[in-house]
Design an enzyme around this catalytic site. Sequence first.
Site, PDB file in Angstrom:
ATOM      1  N   ARG A 127       0.854  -1.181   0.000  1.00  0.00           N
ATOM      2  CA  ARG A 127       0.000   0.000   0.000  1.00  0.00           C
ATOM      3  C   ARG A 127       0.894   1.236   0.000  1.00  0.00           C
ATOM      4  O   ARG A 127       2.105   1.133   0.110  1.00  0.00           O
ATOM      5  CB  ARG A 127      -0.964  -0.010   1.201  1.00  0.00           C
ATOM      6  CG  ARG A 127      -0.255  -0.407   2.499  1.00  0.00           C
ATOM      7  CD  ARG A 127      -0.785   0.247   3.684  1.00  0.00           C
ATOM      8  NE  ARG A 127      -0.662   1.676   3.581  1.00  0.00           N
ATOM      9  CZ  ARG A 127       0.474   2.348   3.793  1.00  0.00           C
ATOM     10  NH1 ARG A 127       1.597   1.732   4.114  1.00  0.00           N
ATOM     11  NH2 ARG A 127       0.495   3.660   3.699  1.00  0.00           N
ATOM     12  N   GLY A 128       0.238   2.411  -0.133  1.00  0.00           N
ATOM     13  CA  GLY A 128       1.012   3.641  -0.275  1.00  0.00           C
ATOM     14  C   GLY A 128       1.234   3.887  -1.763  1.00  0.00           C
ATOM     15  O   GLY A 128       1.563   2.963  -2.522  1.00  0.00           O
ATOM     16  N   ALA A 129       1.014   5.137  -2.180  1.00  0.00           N
ATOM     17  CA  ALA A 129       0.985   5.443  -3.611  1.00  0.00           C
ATOM     18  C   ALA A 129       2.247   5.000  -4.366  1.00  0.00           C
ATOM     19  O   ALA A 129       2.148   4.303  -5.390  1.00  0.00           O
ATOM     20  CB  ALA A 129       0.733   6.942  -3.789  1.00  0.00           C
ATOM     21  N   ASP A 147      -1.654  10.962  -2.585  1.00  0.00           N
ATOM     22  CA  ASP A 147      -1.951   9.919  -3.580  1.00  0.00           C
ATOM     23  C   ASP A 147      -2.116  10.495  -4.968  1.00  0.00           C
ATOM     24  O   ASP A 147      -1.993   9.777  -5.963  1.00  0.00           O
ATOM     25  CB  ASP A 147      -3.200   9.147  -3.167  1.00  0.00           C
ATOM     26  CG  ASP A 147      -2.886   8.261  -1.990  1.00  0.00           C
ATOM     27  OD1 ASP A 147      -2.869   8.773  -0.853  1.00  0.00           O
ATOM     28  OD2 ASP A 147      -2.585   7.074  -2.223  1.00  0.00           O
ATOM     29  N   GLN A 198      -3.101   2.973   9.511  1.00  0.00           N
ATOM     30  CA  GLN A 198      -1.758   3.067   8.927  1.00  0.00           C
ATOM     31  C   GLN A 198      -0.781   3.775   9.859  1.00  0.00           C
ATOM     32  O   GLN A 198       0.436   3.636   9.721  1.00  0.00           O
ATOM     33  CB  GLN A 198      -1.818   3.815   7.584  1.00  0.00           C
ATOM     34  CG  GLN A 198      -2.385   3.021   6.428  1.00  0.00           C
ATOM     35  CD  GLN A 198      -3.869   3.220   6.269  1.00  0.00           C
ATOM     36  OE1 GLN A 198      -4.570   3.553   7.224  1.00  0.00           O
ATOM     37  NE2 GLN A 198      -4.389   3.000   5.073  1.00  0.00           N
ATOM     38  N   ASN A 203      -5.327  12.692  -0.409  1.00  0.00           N
ATOM     39  CA  ASN A 203      -4.532  11.866   0.515  1.00  0.00           C
ATOM     40  C   ASN A 203      -5.502  11.163   1.457  1.00  0.00           C
ATOM     41  O   ASN A 203      -6.726  11.362   1.394  1.00  0.00           O
ATOM     42  CB  ASN A 203      -3.508  12.711   1.275  1.00  0.00           C
ATOM     43  CG  ASN A 203      -2.493  11.846   2.031  1.00  0.00           C
ATOM     44  OD1 ASN A 203      -1.949  10.895   1.456  1.00  0.00           O
ATOM     45  ND2 ASN A 203      -2.244  12.135   3.291  1.00  0.00           N
ATOM     46  N   LYS A 204      -4.955  10.368   2.337  1.00  0.00           N
ATOM     47  CA  LYS A 204      -5.762   9.547   3.242  1.00  0.00           C
ATOM     48  C   LYS A 204      -6.842  10.358   3.942  1.00  0.00           C
ATOM     49  O   LYS A 204      -6.595  11.474   4.394  1.00  0.00           O
ATOM     50  CB  LYS A 204      -4.816   8.881   4.255  1.00  0.00           C
ATOM     51  CG  LYS A 204      -5.449   7.961   5.263  1.00  0.00           C
ATOM     52  CD  LYS A 204      -6.291   6.876   4.635  1.00  0.00           C
ATOM     53  CE  LYS A 204      -5.540   6.027   3.641  1.00  0.00           C
ATOM     54  NZ  LYS A 204      -6.449   5.193   2.802  1.00  0.00           N
ATOM     55  N   ARG A 238      -6.961  -0.195  -7.503  1.00  0.00           N
ATOM     56  CA  ARG A 238      -7.225   0.944  -6.604  1.00  0.00           C
ATOM     57  C   ARG A 238      -7.232   2.215  -7.450  1.00  0.00           C
ATOM     58  O   ARG A 238      -6.297   2.448  -8.224  1.00  0.00           O
ATOM     59  CB  ARG A 238      -6.165   1.039  -5.476  1.00  0.00           C
ATOM     60  CG  ARG A 238      -6.154  -0.188  -4.565  1.00  0.00           C
ATOM     61  CD  ARG A 238      -5.357   0.080  -3.295  1.00  0.00           C
ATOM     62  NE  ARG A 238      -6.060   0.983  -2.391  1.00  0.00           N
ATOM     63  CZ  ARG A 238      -5.504   1.513  -1.305  1.00  0.00           C
ATOM     64  NH1 ARG A 238      -4.249   1.253  -1.011  1.00  0.00           N
ATOM     65  NH2 ARG A 238      -6.201   2.311  -0.517  1.00  0.00           N
TER      66      ARG A 238
END
Length: 350
Positions: free
Chosen positions: A57-59, A241, A201, A251-252, A94
Site C-alpha cells: 500500500r502507499g501510492a 496519492d 496506517q 490523501n488519506k 485501486r
Amino acid sequence: MKVGETYYRSIWEDTNAPVRQRGVHIIDQQQLPHRFATATLATLADAADAIASMRVRGAPLIGITAAYGMAFAACVDSSDTALSHAAQVLMATRPTAVNLAWAVQQVSRHLATLPPAFRGEAAWTYAARLADDDVAQNSAIGEHGLPLIAGRDRVVNILTHCNAGWLAAVDWGTALAPIYRAHDAGCRVHVWVDETRPRNQGLLTSWELAQHGVPHTVIVDNAGGQLMRDGHVDLCIVGADRVAANGDVANKIGTYLKALAAKDNGIPFFVAVPDGTFDAAMPDGRAIHIEERHGDEIRKMRGLTATGEVAEIDVLPADRAVANPAFDITPARLVTGFITPRGVVAPGAA
Ligand code: MRU
C-alpha cells in the site's frame, strides 16, 4: 531502512532466479505491526491481489508493484493485447493513487517501442529502474525537507497522517524522509502519529519510526486540532496519492481536517511528493476518484490477543450502515508547500 539490524526495501527482486522466472518479495503490510512477514509475488494476479488487499500500500509502492505486475505479464505473453489486458487488471485495483496508473503507463509505453520477443526482460529492467528512481527521489525529498526541520535549538514537533514512510514507498518514504534525515543529522524531532482509522496506517508509521529510533507518540485521529491549538505542533508533513494541476491534494481520509486545523492555527502544512504523484491532466481535485472501501474495515478491528495471536473482533453489528471513503481532497489554499525531489515549491508552482 532497517528492520532490526537488517536493511530492507519494501519490495525487492528474487535475484536467485533467472529474470524471466523471477518473483519479487514484499513485506506483508496486512500483518504489521503485529508480525513481520514477507511474501512472494510471481504472477500478474499476485501483484493485483497484493495491491487490492493492501498487502502492499502507499501510492509509490503500489505503482512499483504494478510495474512488476506488468513484468510478470510480459514474461508470459508479451503481445499488445495481453499487455493491454494486464494494464487494465492492475489499474482496476485501486483508483485514487495516480502513481499506479503512472507506473503502468510508463512500462506500457516503453514496451510498445520494442518487438514482443524483447519485452519480458525489458519490463523487468524498467520496473527495477522505476524502483531505484523511487528511492533516489525520496532521498532527495528528504534532503530538501531537512531545512524545514533543522536549525532549531529545541525539539521540533511534527504531525503526520497515515503512513507515508518507507513502507509506503520503496525506501525512505515521502513525508517521513525529511524526518529520518533530520533525526540522522542529530536534530531533536518528535512525531505526532495519527492513528488513521479505519486501516490504522499510523501503526505502521509508529512501527517504522520505532525501528529507526525516532521519538514519536501515537494519537487518535481527532486529537491533532487540540494539540495544534495548545502549541504542541510546529509543522505538519503528509504524503499524497494524487496532486491535481492546481495543487489540490488527494490523501488519506482525515488529511483535509488536519490541514484546516493547521491553517486556523498558523501551522505550516507540507505535502511531500515524488514526480509520479503529480497528475497534470487533472485540473483540480473535484474529479479525483475517491476510493470507497468495504464497510467491514469500520465494523471490525484487528489486534493481538493476550496469548499473542492476531485476531479480529466486531465493533459494530454487521447490519449497521457505514460509509468508508478512503481519501479526501485538501484544497491547494491550505497547503504551505510541496516537498519535491527538486526542492520545496508553492502550490501554484507544483
Ligand atoms: O490506503 P493507503 O494506505 O494506500 O493510503 C496511503 C496514503 O494515503 C499515503 O499518505 C499516500 O499514499 C502517500 S505514501 C508515500
